[in-house]
Structure formats: C-alpha cells, structure tokens
Design an enzyme around this catalytic site. Sequence first.
Site, mmCIF file in Angstrom:
data_model
loop_
_atom_site.group_PDB
_atom_site.id
_atom_site.type_symbol
_atom_site.label_atom_id
_atom_site.label_comp_id
_atom_site.label_asym_id
_atom_site.label_seq_id
_atom_site.Cartn_x
_atom_site.Cartn_y
_atom_site.Cartn_z
ATOM 1 N N SER A 46 22.673 31.411 36.569
ATOM 2 C CA SER A 46 21.295 31.087 36.984
ATOM 3 C C SER A 46 20.288 31.971 36.267
ATOM 4 O O SER A 46 19.196 31.530 35.913
ATOM 5 C CB SER A 46 21.137 31.213 38.506
ATOM 6 O OG SER A 46 21.279 32.555 38.924
ATOM 7 N N ASP A 90 20.950 40.681 36.606
ATOM 8 C CA ASP A 90 21.410 39.544 35.803
ATOM 9 C C ASP A 90 20.359 39.106 34.788
ATOM 10 O O ASP A 90 20.671 38.844 33.617
ATOM 11 C CB ASP A 90 21.780 38.366 36.703
ATOM 12 C CG ASP A 90 23.059 38.609 37.490
ATOM 13 O OD1 ASP A 90 23.521 39.766 37.534
ATOM 14 O OD2 ASP A 90 23.585 37.640 38.082
#
Length: 397
Positions: A147, A205
């Site tokens: 994502s 991330d």
Amino acid sequence: MEERGLVVSAPGKVILHGEHAVVHGKAALAVALGLRTFLCLRPGGEGRLRVRLPGVGVLRSWERPGLSALRERLGADFDEFKPPSAELLEALKEFAGIPAEASAPDSLAILAFLYMCLAISAKYGDVPSVDIVVWSELPTGAGLGSSAAYAVCLAAALLHACGAISCPLKDGEITARWTEEEMTLINSWAFQGERVIHGNPSGVDNAVGTWGGALRYQSGKIKALKRVPTLRILLTNTKVPRSTKVLVAGVKEKILKFPAIMNPVLDSIDAISQECQSVLEAMPANPSPEHYPVLEELFDINQHHLNVIGVSHPSLDRLCRVTASHGLHSKLTGAGGGGCGITLLRPDTTPQAVEAAKRDLCACGFECWETDIGAPGVTLHSSSSLKAQVLHELSES
C-alpha cells in the site's frame, strides 16, 4: 506533461531485524525490496480522470467538473499535515459508491487515490485530466509495504501532474531520481495516502518506498542508514493468514507475565539490529565475504528469539528447515504467525542451489521470489529501463 506519459516505480519493504521489539521501544531495520509497484501516467482525454488497477480489478473514471465541485465542497478539510477526517473519508466513500465499512484492497485503493488527487490538486492547481495505470510485483496483505509503494507512486505522479515537482529524466537517461526536497514532499503526501488506508501508520513503509536503501526506526524516529549494500535474498510467502493485532497482543501478554525473562530477549533483538546496522554500513567500503557468516548468524539468533516470544508458526519453522537443508539461513519478517520469511543468499550461492531451494519451498505450497534488498526508492523510468512484463501490464487494454 509529456505526451509519452510518465512511468514511476517504488519498492516494497521487509523488516530485516527488530519486528515486535520495535513496539516496545527497540530499534528495527527496514529495507527496500527489489519487488516494485509501477505507475504509468498519461494525459487524459475529454476532461476525465481515469484509474486502472489490474491487480485488484479496478477500472474507474470520473468527470473533472464533478471532482472539482467535490473538492471545492470539501476544500477546508484538506491538509497535508493532519490525518484525513472521518467526515471527509465518508464523503469520498459516498461519492465513489464505496460501502461505509469497506476494507477490501480495491475499495481502499480507490479511496486513497481520490483523497490524494483532490488534496494535492487543492494545494497545487486544477484537478488533472490523466489516465493512471498501476501494477505491482508485490502481493497485497503480506506485510511487504504494497500500500505504501502504491501511495508513493501516486504522490509522485500527482505532484508531477499538478506541477509541484519536476520531471528529472533527461533525454538519453533510463532512470532518474528527484531532489531531496522533492522526495520529502513525495513522502509527506504518501504518508497521507497511508493514513487513508491504515488509519495510524508508522510512516516507515512510505519512507522506505521514497528513499529506498535501509532505514532504522525507533520510538517514532526514522533515520536513513548510510550507504548500504544490495543483498540477494529469497522472499517466501507461506500464504498463512495472520492478525498482526493478535500477535502484538500475545507478545505484550508474555512480557507482562514473564518480565525478567522476556525483557532480556527484547534487549538481545535490539542488539542484533545494532550489530546488523554496523555490518551493513561497513560492507560498501570493505565488501569482504567474511560479513556474510555474521549476517547469517544474526538471522539464526533472531529467528530463535522470535520463536521464544511466540510469533513464529509451523509454516515458518518449515521454511527455515527447508532452506537450512540447502545451507541457507532464514527468518520470518514482519508480524510472523505465517506471512513471509526471508533467506539470505551469499554472492557465491549458485543458481542451482537457489533453484533447488525454491523448488522445495514451492513444494510446501509457498510462493517464492528471488530478489534483493537495499533497492533504490521512488524512481522515474524511461520505457527502455522496464522489463517486458511491466510494459505489458502498463499498456492500455
């Protein structure tokens, strides 16, 4: 914007060391994965904005006037430093026809796309008329930062479409990176996309997706490691589903029950992260093969510790046994309880040994990729730098 369009990619991530311990204030090392997400942005036609995500079966388009009107109605709620409000996200779901409680990857991908498109254009210009196709080598829901790679690609493409960042790719070049200032902007908007998808992400991330290489994360602070080597790995997905929330709660329960036993284990995991960081930072200047046995031993010790704190799984134990039978060293990565494992490959590991290990892992029902870690962050590509499969997937159907 160039008529030929724009291709951007961003890497996934794995946790090398420090998973679970990081929740309790210890350091974790996150590294960029050789598997990437690719986005192709082309000028749109007839005042429309279109997005296609073949991996999750999405094809949606909207008229620019409708999006502009929605943006004006919600304009006061867009802020790149504040989490998107629940009211704003509800309004976007209603506009896109997404059910209120939807949590499937396709719904969250559309929601993040709409939010980032409207928010970035609210700050930097008109809603762009573009066609966007996104395709990924990363599996979704496997803890590999899929994502965030998506959000980083979207941020770079939309910021470029709105004129907020340059197009650094010069004629004759096959890849290019943005300036540090532009990447900071990309990262801040990608974090907003991650907030739409995950609610309260750590920011690790998207930082790995933006800057690549390796990052150290501790107590909310993210620091890029100095020059790090690219290491070959096998990445294996056991395909065993797990709940990160349940696993994290289980570790906390063990610490409360046996603090004198468990806290030293967390301290040891922290020391492994520190030692690994020292080795990685020493390798570029002194690429000696002697570093690899140390890295392998750190993998083994950390995997034993992760078993002790209760986050391994029979599938991960099997992965480690199978690779050990080929003289290779593995550990789980991420939440554990199934999910993925990583196996270090030395520079002198033969193709035959790698193929034999992959064959045995696939025979267990696992999915396996030979890839690397320490990969570059968000990158702009010429078509000549892309593999045939990527070009095929990004081409218009």
